[in-house]
Design an enzyme around this catalytic site. Structure first.
Site, PDB file in Angstrom:
ATOM      1  N   HIS A   7       0.853  -1.191   0.000  1.00  0.00           N
ATOM      2  CA  HIS A   7       0.000   0.000   0.000  1.00  0.00           C
ATOM      3  C   HIS A   7       0.889   1.241   0.000  1.00  0.00           C
ATOM      4  O   HIS A   7       1.973   1.257   0.583  1.00  0.00           O
ATOM      5  CB  HIS A   7      -0.911  -0.005   1.230  1.00  0.00           C
ATOM      6  CG  HIS A   7      -1.964   1.048   1.201  1.00  0.00           C
ATOM      7  ND1 HIS A   7      -1.701   2.366   1.533  1.00  0.00           N
ATOM      8  CD2 HIS A   7      -3.280   0.996   0.871  1.00  0.00           C
ATOM      9  CE1 HIS A   7      -2.807   3.075   1.423  1.00  0.00           C
ATOM     10  NE2 HIS A   7      -3.786   2.272   1.023  1.00  0.00           N
ATOM     11  N   GLU A  10      -2.824   2.756  -7.376  1.00  0.00           N
ATOM     12  CA  GLU A  10      -3.051   3.900  -6.503  1.00  0.00           C
ATOM     13  C   GLU A  10      -2.247   5.106  -7.002  1.00  0.00           C
ATOM     14  O   GLU A  10      -1.045   5.185  -6.750  1.00  0.00           O
ATOM     15  CB  GLU A  10      -2.558   3.622  -5.083  1.00  0.00           C
ATOM     16  CG  GLU A  10      -3.184   2.476  -4.347  1.00  0.00           C
ATOM     17  CD  GLU A  10      -2.593   2.369  -2.956  1.00  0.00           C
ATOM     18  OE1 GLU A  10      -3.299   2.716  -1.991  1.00  0.00           O
ATOM     19  OE2 GLU A  10      -1.420   1.977  -2.821  1.00  0.00           O
TER      20      GLU A  10
END
Length: 226
Positions: free
Chosen positions: A71, A143
């Site tokens: 992430h 992302e």
């Protein structure tokens, strides 16, 4: 519980990633729910004297079947690199956990024109030598770091362009069948206002929802946009 009782399309796959301290409680409490659970992070080591680490086997033991790997916040604030993330991803696969591998570029990288190069590096260095039979058990989440928590969002055209780039590179690394089968999620400030338009893009298979998931009504609207 509001999400649990909501009527959702059974063909959709809904994943929830709670804090690992509560992961076992969630998997037990909602064992028969239509959605599944995953961890936000895991150790790059299977076992050993690594105080405080949570291994993939521990995550599996509490009933979770997914795990976020790489992430953007782990990359930025904890300086996780592609070598570590490759190990984490492999630990997940070894324990029958589906890794959701996150990739993305910063605003500086996009502005200086290196965003495709950065994404290719993140894909090749971590996923390059994963066998095709295991590759199909991986989910990728794109992302755009510059669009997370900033209120900015990649336009559907920008998001689709990058998703198509990722899928094409997977096709080159493996083959077109594998590239077509893998799910690529969009994770940049997705909201009820833009979800329909983003999810209508041919190479966007779903969303990795951040802030909007904290509001059950907003989260359900996004889920029902797919």
């Amino acid at each position: 519980s509001k999400i649990h009782t909501a009527i959702l399309n059974e063909k959709k796959e809904i994943l929830i990633f709670p804090n690992s301290l509560y992961l076992g409680i969630f998997t037990s409490e909602f064992a028969h729910a239509s959605f599944k659970f995953g961890a936000q992070n895991c150790s790059e080591f299977e076992s050993g004297t690594y105080t405080g680490e949570i291994s993939a086997s521990m995550i599996k033991n509490v009933g979770a079947s997914y795990c976020l790997v790489g992430h953007s916040e782990r990359r930025i604030f904890f300086s996780e690199n592609n070598i570590q993330l490759k190990s984490k991803l492999k630990r997940c696969l070894e324990n029958d956990i589906t890794p959701v591998y996150c990739i993305g570029e910063t605003l500086e990288q996009r502005n200086n024109g290196t965003h495709f190069e950065i994404i290719l590096k993140q894909v090749k260095e971590v996923l390059g030598d994963i066998p095709e039979t295991e590759f199909r058990n991986i989910i990728i989440a794109y992302e755009p770091v510059w669009a997370i928590g900033t209120g900015q969002t990649a336009t559907p055209k920008e998001a689709q362009e990058m998703h198509m780039f990722i899928r094409n590179k997977i096709s080159e690394l493996k083959n077109k069948t594998t590239a077509d089968q893998i799910s690529i999620l969009y994770g940049g400030s997705c909201s009820p206002k833009n979800a329909n338009e983003l999810f209508a893009c041919p190479d966007i298979d779903g969303g990795l929802i951040g802030g909007a998931s904290l509001n059950a009504d907003d989260f359900l609207k996004i889920c029902n946009s797919i």
